[in-house]
Design an enzyme around this catalytic site. Structure first.
Site, mmCIF file in Angstrom:
data_model
loop_
_atom_site.group_PDB
_atom_site.id
_atom_site.type_symbol
_atom_site.label_atom_id
_atom_site.label_comp_id
_atom_site.label_asym_id
_atom_site.label_seq_id
_atom_site.Cartn_x
_atom_site.Cartn_y
_atom_site.Cartn_z
ATOM 1 N N GLU A 150 0.838 -1.200 0.000
ATOM 2 C CA GLU A 150 0.000 0.000 0.000
ATOM 3 C C GLU A 150 0.872 1.248 0.000
ATOM 4 O O GLU A 150 1.824 1.343 0.755
ATOM 5 C CB GLU A 150 -0.913 -0.011 1.233
ATOM 6 C CG GLU A 150 -1.883 1.137 1.291
ATOM 7 C CD GLU A 150 -2.647 1.306 -0.024
ATOM 8 O OE1 GLU A 150 -3.332 0.362 -0.443
ATOM 9 O OE2 GLU A 150 -2.536 2.382 -0.631
ATOM 10 N N PHE A 151 0.504 2.205 -0.831
ATOM 11 C CA PHE A 151 1.296 3.429 -0.942
ATOM 12 C C PHE A 151 0.552 4.664 -0.466
ATOM 13 O O PHE A 151 1.012 5.787 -0.663
ATOM 14 C CB PHE A 151 1.746 3.629 -2.399
ATOM 15 C CG PHE A 151 2.639 2.526 -2.900
ATOM 16 C CD1 PHE A 151 4.001 2.524 -2.618
ATOM 17 C CD2 PHE A 151 2.121 1.473 -3.634
ATOM 18 C CE1 PHE A 151 4.834 1.503 -3.058
ATOM 19 C CE2 PHE A 151 2.939 0.442 -4.083
ATOM 20 C CZ PHE A 151 4.300 0.449 -3.797
ATOM 21 N N LEU A 152 -0.618 4.474 0.158
ATOM 22 C CA LEU A 152 -1.396 5.649 0.555
ATOM 23 C C LEU A 152 -0.665 6.482 1.600
ATOM 24 O O LEU A 152 0.158 5.964 2.356
ATOM 25 C CB LEU A 152 -2.781 5.240 1.075
ATOM 26 C CG LEU A 152 -2.906 4.393 2.349
ATOM 27 C CD1 LEU A 152 -2.690 5.189 3.616
ATOM 28 C CD2 LEU A 152 -4.281 3.740 2.373
ATOM 29 N N ASN A 210 9.809 3.862 -0.264
ATOM 30 C CA ASN A 210 9.869 4.677 0.949
ATOM 31 C C ASN A 210 11.300 5.105 1.268
ATOM 32 O O ASN A 210 11.537 6.212 1.753
ATOM 33 C CB ASN A 210 9.267 3.911 2.135
ATOM 34 C CG ASN A 210 7.764 4.123 2.215
ATOM 35 O OD1 ASN A 210 7.186 4.840 1.401
ATOM 36 N ND2 ASN A 210 7.127 3.508 3.197
ATOM 37 N N PHE A 251 9.003 15.979 -2.517
ATOM 38 C CA PHE A 251 9.940 15.524 -1.478
ATOM 39 C C PHE A 251 11.281 16.238 -1.540
ATOM 40 O O PHE A 251 12.326 15.629 -1.365
ATOM 41 C CB PHE A 251 10.111 13.994 -1.536
ATOM 42 C CG PHE A 251 8.953 13.289 -0.895
ATOM 43 C CD1 PHE A 251 9.014 12.889 0.427
ATOM 44 C CD2 PHE A 251 7.781 13.093 -1.593
ATOM 45 C CE1 PHE A 251 7.924 12.286 1.037
ATOM 46 C CE2 PHE A 251 6.688 12.495 -0.997
ATOM 47 C CZ PHE A 251 6.755 12.090 0.328
ATOM 48 N N ALA A 254 13.029 20.966 2.810
ATOM 49 C CA ALA A 254 13.858 20.829 4.009
ATOM 50 C C ALA A 254 12.967 21.085 5.226
ATOM 51 O O ALA A 254 11.948 21.757 5.133
ATOM 52 C CB ALA A 254 14.986 21.841 3.972
ATOM 53 N N GLY A 255 13.330 20.507 6.367
ATOM 54 C CA GLY A 255 12.509 20.695 7.558
ATOM 55 C C GLY A 255 13.131 20.089 8.791
ATOM 56 O O GLY A 255 14.373 20.022 8.910
ATOM 57 N N CYS A 262 5.775 5.119 8.930
ATOM 58 C CA CYS A 262 6.322 4.326 7.819
ATOM 59 C C CYS A 262 7.802 4.574 7.521
ATOM 60 O O CYS A 262 8.599 3.642 7.568
ATOM 61 C CB CYS A 262 5.495 4.575 6.567
ATOM 62 S SG CYS A 262 3.860 3.837 6.696
HETATM 63 P P1 NAD Z 1 -2.384 0.214 12.546
HETATM 64 O O1 NAD Z 1 -1.625 -0.104 13.748
HETATM 65 O O2 NAD Z 1 -3.083 1.532 12.396
HETATM 66 O O3 NAD Z 1 -3.484 -0.923 12.280
HETATM 67 C C1 NAD Z 1 -3.267 -2.285 12.462
HETATM 68 C C2 NAD Z 1 -4.563 -2.893 12.993
HETATM 69 O O4 NAD Z 1 -4.431 -4.318 13.043
HETATM 70 C C3 NAD Z 1 -4.917 -2.447 14.397
HETATM 71 O O5 NAD Z 1 -6.246 -1.918 14.407
HETATM 72 C C4 NAD Z 1 -4.836 -3.730 15.246
HETATM 73 O O6 NAD Z 1 -5.777 -3.758 16.292
HETATM 74 C C5 NAD Z 1 -5.116 -4.777 14.180
HETATM 75 N N1 NAD Z 1 -4.657 -6.126 14.530
HETATM 76 C C6 NAD Z 1 -3.452 -6.506 15.029
HETATM 77 N N2 NAD Z 1 -3.427 -7.836 15.215
HETATM 78 C C7 NAD Z 1 -4.611 -8.319 14.823
HETATM 79 C C8 NAD Z 1 -5.175 -9.616 14.771
HETATM 80 N N3 NAD Z 1 -4.500 -10.685 15.193
HETATM 81 N N4 NAD Z 1 -6.436 -9.744 14.309
HETATM 82 C C9 NAD Z 1 -7.135 -8.662 13.903
HETATM 83 N N5 NAD Z 1 -6.637 -7.406 13.920
HETATM 84 C C10 NAD Z 1 -5.403 -7.231 14.377
HETATM 85 O O7 NAD Z 1 -1.356 0.023 11.325
HETATM 86 P P2 NAD Z 1 -1.385 0.713 9.878
HETATM 87 O O8 NAD Z 1 -0.805 2.071 9.949
HETATM 88 O O9 NAD Z 1 -2.726 0.521 9.255
HETATM 89 O O10 NAD Z 1 -0.320 -0.190 9.111
HETATM 90 C C11 NAD Z 1 -0.613 -1.521 8.703
HETATM 91 C C12 NAD Z 1 0.468 -1.956 7.728
HETATM 92 O O11 NAD Z 1 0.397 -1.145 6.540
HETATM 93 C C13 NAD Z 1 1.893 -1.813 8.245
HETATM 94 O O12 NAD Z 1 2.663 -2.870 7.740
HETATM 95 C C14 NAD Z 1 2.355 -0.502 7.637
HETATM 96 O O13 NAD Z 1 3.743 -0.468 7.465
HETATM 97 C C15 NAD Z 1 1.659 -0.526 6.301
HETATM 98 N N6 NAD Z 1 1.421 0.795 5.706
HETATM 99 C C16 NAD Z 1 0.987 1.841 6.495
HETATM 100 C C17 NAD Z 1 0.728 3.076 5.902
HETATM 101 C C18 NAD Z 1 0.264 4.241 6.735
HETATM 102 O O14 NAD Z 1 0.261 5.373 6.225
HETATM 103 N N7 NAD Z 1 -0.155 4.061 7.963
HETATM 104 C C19 NAD Z 1 0.910 3.260 4.521
HETATM 105 C C20 NAD Z 1 1.323 2.171 3.754
HETATM 106 C C21 NAD Z 1 1.580 0.952 4.363
#
Ligand code: NAD
Length: 435
Positions: A150-152, A210, A251, A254-255, A262
């Site tokens: 995911e790239f959001l 990233n 990107f 500077a900051g 992430c």
């Molecule tokens: P987050 O911590 O916000 O969400 C993870 C969720 O998974 C939590 O709600 C947690 O309760 C749930 N969870 C954990 N174990 C569980 C289980 N056994 N059963 C059911 N639910 C469970 O994390 P996030 O920010 O959404 O990130 C998730 C992944 O996506 C990570 O690998 C992150 O690197 C990746 N990612 C994040 C972003 C971002 O902007 N946040 C962008 C791209 C990729």
């Protein structure tokens, strides 16, 4: 219409699940956090993400989106099962796969027919192959594991999901590839690119992307620091560089360093992968070092002005979240900054439009949280710009001036015009700027 289960309803899972529902699929979002589920059941959302609450409500009402703690039930009702749980850094910096493996095992136990299991979480190269082995050892049911990073970006997550630059799919199983094409058809019909590749390249694409973005930030921060020494202005340099189509505008700001859930974690995880495989990523190593230094830069600048002992000094902080339009405090640059100022004896009054609750988890009552931006300023010895929320762009400078004890601006995001502020009698320090 396809039946989809999304395990993990955090930033990524909730946005992806809701958007898939918006695209016409029937989605069950699973989480094991009862508080999160309670909030969602009550029509609220557990995170701040613009537009998400309305989109959730609309799709729940239409019967296309539901929330549950029952993973097995959601899996059995789905053709496609997403894993979107967290992959936080472990002690050595490598991604901790505990949640991913837990969920993988639970999915294996629930399998009752062919399913496509899609890895949305950011996972080290080889994880999908490992998960295939883990699930295969627990079940005789057919399945295929696909990588779909995911790239959001938080803050503009819905737009990023609905209008992606690209959708990366790493898969080898023909049935799984057909499923992924069908799932994303509402987006690819509108022109979105789906890039199909092998699983490991897909996993690597996420980390390399990233890492490149983080490296651009650190590169510009170092250029900015040099600009200060040689009398150049990094804002001019940025415009000059960004106009080169080979470089591009994004990107290059500077900051106060990069943070968030992430970049720091993914960069560290890729470095660990390199280490584990006997490879060197010297540039990425330097990216991290430059970032650590940059995060304490404003503390150093303040100390240059006022000395190392900041006892009795009070500072106004505008912004706490790691970036605008989010309440996310994970690895926010505000953290080392606040800690540095507190350690030097200073008092801090901060305002962030969304992040007070999340910041309280980090700082507790060691800082004061103000009701509005101006309430921070009474008697302040400096105003520190940390997170460039739109509402901070054009403050009422007369009012700011009148309230501060010492009208000094430390602009950690180069948000303001130094000439305007200097003209009004403020002292101004930006990042790599000429006054
Ligand atoms: P987050 O911590 O916000 O969400 C993870 C969720 O998974 C939590 O709600 C947690 O309760 C749930 N969870 C954990 N174990 C569980 C289980 N056994 N059963 C059911 N639910 C469970 O994390 P996030 O920010 O959404 O990130 C998730 C992944 O996506 C990570 O690998 C992150 O690197 C990746 N990612 C994040 C972003 C971002 O902007 N946040 C962008 C791209 C990729």
């Amino acid at each position: 219409m396809m039946n989809v289960a999304v395990v993990g309803s955090g930033y990524v899972g909730l946005v992806a699940g809701t958007c898939f529902a918006e695209l016409g699929h029937k989605v069950a979002c699973v989480d094991n956090d009862p508080k999160k589920l309670e909030t969602l059941a009550g029509g609220g959302i557990p995170i701040y993400e613009p537009g998400l609450e309305q989109m959730v409500a609309k799709n729940v009402k239409r019967g296309r989106l539901s929330f549950t703690a029952d993973l097995a039930d959601a899996v059995r009702g789905a053709e496609v099962v997403f894993i979107a749980v967290g992959t936080p850094p472990g002690e050595d910096g490598a991604a901790d796969l505990t949640y991913v493996n837990q969920v993988g095992a639970q999915i294996a136990d629930a399998l009752d027919a062919f399913k496509v299991i899609v890895m949305k979480s950011t996972v080290p190269i080889g994880t999908c192959d490992g998960l295939t082995r883990l699930i295969g050892a627990k079940t005789d049911q057919p399945f295929a594991v696909v990588s779909n990073p995911e790239f959001l970006r938080e803050g503009v997550a819905i737009n990023d999901f609905m209008r992606p630059d690209r959708i990366v799919v790493g898969a080898s199983d023909e049935r799984a590839i057909a499923t992924m094409r069908k799932l994303y058809r509402p987006l690819t019909r509108g022109g979105a690119k789906l890039l199909l590749m092998d699983v490991r390249s897909s996993e690597m694409t996420k980390y390399a992307s990233n890492s490149m973005l983080a490296t651009r930030i650190s590169f510009m921060n170092e250029i900015a620091n040099l600009c200060e020494r040689v009398g150049a202005d990094v804002e001019n340099v940025r415009r000059g560089m960004g106009s080169d189509s080979r470089i591009g505008r994004q990107f290059l700001r500077a900051g106060v360093g990069f943070g968030g859930s992430c970049f720091p974690k993914d960069v560290r995880a890729l470095l660990q992968t390199a280490h584990d495989n006997g490879a060197t990523l010297g540039i990425l190593d330097a990216t991290v070092k430059a970032n650590v230094a940059q995060k304490s830069k404003l503390v150093e600048v303040v100390k240059q002005d006022l000395g190392d002992d900041l006892t009795g000094r009070q500072f106004a902080l505008w912004g706490l979240a790691f970036k605008p339009e989010t309440d996310d405090m994970r690895e926010a640059p505000s953290i080392p900054l606040v800690e540095g100022l507190l350690a030097a004896g200073a008092e801090i009054v901060a305002y962030d439009p969304q992040a007070h609750e999340t910041a309280r988890v980090v700082f507790g009552d060691r800082i004061t949280y103000a009701e509005d931006p101006y309430a921070c300023l009474e008697g302040a010895d400096g105003l520190l710009m940390i997170t460039e929320w739109a509402e901070f762009t054009s403050p009422d400078w007369e009012r700011v001036w009148a309230m501060m004890r010492r009208p000094a601006v430390y602009d950690g995001r180069n948000l303001w015009d130094p000439r305007e502020l200097l003209g009004m009698g403020f002292s101004y320090r930006g990042i790599g700027r000429r006054g």
